[in-house]
Design a protein around this motif. Structure first.
Motif, PDB file in Angstrom:
ATOM      1  N   ALA B  85       0.813  -1.182   0.065  1.00  0.00           N
ATOM      2  CA  ALA B  85       0.039  -0.096   0.102  1.00  0.00           C
ATOM      3  C   ALA B  85       0.972   1.143   0.174  1.00  0.00           C
ATOM      4  O   ALA B  85       2.132   1.227   0.473  1.00  0.00           O
ATOM      5  N   ASN B  86       0.452   2.361  -0.676  1.00  0.00           N
ATOM      6  CA  ASN B  86       1.061   3.582  -0.570  1.00  0.00           C
ATOM      7  C   ASN B  86       0.602   4.110   0.893  1.00  0.00           C
ATOM      8  O   ASN B  86      -0.475   4.403   1.318  1.00  0.00           O
ATOM      9  N   ARG B  87       1.735   4.493   1.825  1.00  0.00           N
ATOM     10  CA  ARG B  87       1.551   4.877   3.144  1.00  0.00           C
ATOM     11  C   ARG B  87       0.691   6.239   3.430  1.00  0.00           C
ATOM     12  O   ARG B  87       0.254   6.442   4.369  1.00  0.00           O
ATOM     13  N   LYS B  88       0.810   6.843   2.157  1.00  0.00           N
ATOM     14  CA  LYS B  88       0.106   8.226   2.436  1.00  0.00           C
ATOM     15  C   LYS B  88      -1.285   8.065   1.836  1.00  0.00           C
ATOM     16  O   LYS B  88      -2.315   9.056   1.956  1.00  0.00           O
ATOM     17  N   ARG B 156      15.090  -0.828   4.592  1.00  0.00           N
ATOM     18  CA  ARG B 156      15.341  -0.612   3.165  1.00  0.00           C
ATOM     19  C   ARG B 156      16.292  -1.375   2.446  1.00  0.00           C
ATOM     20  O   ARG B 156      16.248  -2.168   1.233  1.00  0.00           O
TER      21      ARG B 156
END
Lengths: 254, 271
Positions: B85-88, B156
């Motif tokens: 998912a896109n965290r934003k 990362r």
């Protein structure tokens, strides 16, 4: 000087992180089987640029790229590009050594396994060859089942180089590969890189100007997302055309 | 002077913590161990032997069933939130907030919900199934949270290393990220089972309190904690309730030991 063929050809490359433009229309040709060094002050875009060459910037949210990057004449940003195949061809070594928390053997074998090699004998052969190429075989050959995180930072970085070589890339990108290492490890890696250029095209970002002048054939000087000057390393360090280059290499800023 | 005083405070605080824990364990053992008779482990419960054997087995059923459903859902949700998912994205934020909120809801609320939804509306009656589904809702936030944190802490660099070798997302997640995150995920699963083992309020309304061994997922039963609660609230078998508490304590200790063992094994391996 021998005639050179370009391995990578970049045309008018622009890159944005959100609204911030990090690269302003770069043009560059990377010669085959030579070492090209990128120098420049922090935040000048050299690391960002090197990551466009194997599309690592795809992983960054809000990153937008325009322009062309050709590898052997094919646009890597074209719709037909298989990113995993591209990254197999264009390997990368990072600033911080980042071995997987697995055994040394499994670290090296990870890439070949990813690309479908399963036979033990074949993997053994690749592991040995890659570790030899990275000049670390003699140090670790008796500890291949040891966790790669248990060895020193300099050795870890050479394990990472061996890991990148194990998938038989054509280009090796190195993003400040020695900035986290001590001088002795740095010297070892510089020597290694000089040998690797016989078989690989190498692009190296470095903060260390002596390093660029010691190992590279060509040097590109970056400033604020522009390539100010790109020429033979000797020329850049002795007789640059641009005043900014002169200022930078003589340590007046950066 | 100041540092001595602070050190004293730290010692005092830890002494109070360990003291209380030690006192609780000591108190339960003193009051419980001598009532641990073979009768308490009889296969069938009756009102004179007040056997806890059916409750032990029901507990295993309930915890096993809950983990079987909640672990994959929770772990995959965690993976979605961190790696896909896109965290934003506002939806992702909403999911994160929902899990945090769910984790803080008092268990009686889950019980009431389970009773109204599973027991009454879906017609499961007081049953193992209703109990398991209710526990799943309680266990999920813990597992999701733990998975999320474990995945984020893997960082990362090792992901980048894997991508840079031409590995895809799935291979990166399963062969590089998962082995590293495993101990963290596992501790979330253990925490969740701990919560389910200790639960009474939510189960009273969903699992019921039958003293029989459940014969199917549609029959009622009682877990150890529930058994203990009923025994002590009826007031006739307080000693046996202490004995049950000893067994419950043992359960939790074994669970903790097991999790330490498994996570140390897992973090070593992984090809």
């Amino acid at each position: 000087m021998a005639t050179k063929t370009s391995k990578i050809k970049v045309q008018d490359l622009k890159l944005w992180y959100g609204d911030f433009q990090a690269l302003h229309g770069l043009d560059l040709e990377v010669p085959e089987k030579k070492i090209t060094a990128f120098i420049g002050p922090s935040g000048c875009g050299k690391s960002t640029f090197i990551k466009t060459l194997n599309r690592m910037n795809d992983l960054v949210e809000n990153c937008r790229i325009e322009g062309k990057v050709e590898l052997d004449g094919k646009d890597i940003y074209g719709s037909k590009t298989d990113i995993n195949q591209l990254r197999k061809k264009v390997g990368m070594v990072f600033q911080q050594p980042n071995p997987f928390p697995k055994s040394i053997y499994d670290n090296i074998a990870y890439g070949p396994r990813t690309h479908g090699i399963k036979k033990k004998a074949e993997l053994d052969e690749i592991v040995e060859r890659s570790l030899k190429q990275a000049a670390i075989w003699d140090e670790v050959k008796d500890y291949l089942d040891r966790n790669a995180l248990s060895i020193s930072g300099g050795q870890q970085q050479r394990i990472c180089i061996a890991r990148a070589l194990a998938v038989e890339p054509e280009v090796l990108l190195m993003d400040e590969p020695t900035s986290a290492l001590d001088p002795i490890s740095t010297a070892k890696i510089e020597e290694l890189v000089s040998q690797l250029k016989q078989d690989y095209t190498i692009v190296m970002v470095t903060h260390n100007m002596q390093q660029a002048s010691r190992v590279s054939d060509e040097t590109a000087f970056f400033l604020n997302g522009h390539i100010i000057e790109h020429a033979d390393t000797r020329k850049i360090f002795t007789n640059p055309d641009q005043e900014e280059t002169e200022n930078y290499i003589s340590g007046r800023f950066g | 002077m100041g540092s001595k005083f602070l050190r004293g405070l730290v010692y005092l605080a830890s002494a109070i913590t360990f003291g209380m824990l030690g006192y609780v364990i000591f108190f339960i053992l003193i009051n419980g161990v001598r009532y641990l008779t073979p009768d308490l482990f009889a296969w069938k419960y009756n009102s004179s032997n007040v056997s806890m054997m059916p409750a032990i087995i029901t507990t295993l059923y309930l915890v096993g069933g809950t983990l079987l459903i909640a672990t994959p859902i929770g772990v995959f949700t965690g993976f979605y939130l961190v790696d896909y998912a896109n965290r934003k994205n506002p939806i992702v934020k909403a999911i994160s907030m929902a899990t945090d909120t769910l984790a803080a809801v008092p268990s009686i609320v889950y019980g009431l919900f389970g009773f109204l939804f599973f027991v009454t509306f879906l017609g499961f009656q007081f049953s193992l199934l209703a109990g398991i589904l209710t526990s799943v809702i309680m266990a999920l936030p813990l597992i999701i949270r733990a998975t999320e944190e474990a995945l984020i802490s893997t960082g990362r660099p090792i992901r980048e290393a894997s991508y840079a070798l031409g590995a895809g997302k799935l291979r990166t997640i399963f062969t590089v990220v998962l082995p590293v995150a495993m101990p963290g995920i596992l501790s979330g699963v253990i925490l969740a089972s701990g919560r389910v083992i200790g639960e009474t309020a939510a189960l009273l309304y969903t699992l019921g309190s039958s003293t029989n061994l459940p014969s199917s997922v549609f029959s009622s039963g009682r877990t150890l904690a529930l058994h203990m609660y009923v025994l002590s609230s009826e007031g006739f078998h307080v000693n046996e309730a202490y004995a049950t508490a000893v067994v419950l304590l043992l359960f939790v200790l074994i669970l903790n030991g097991l999790s330490t063992l498994v996570s140390s094994r897992l973090s070593k391996g992984g090809k």
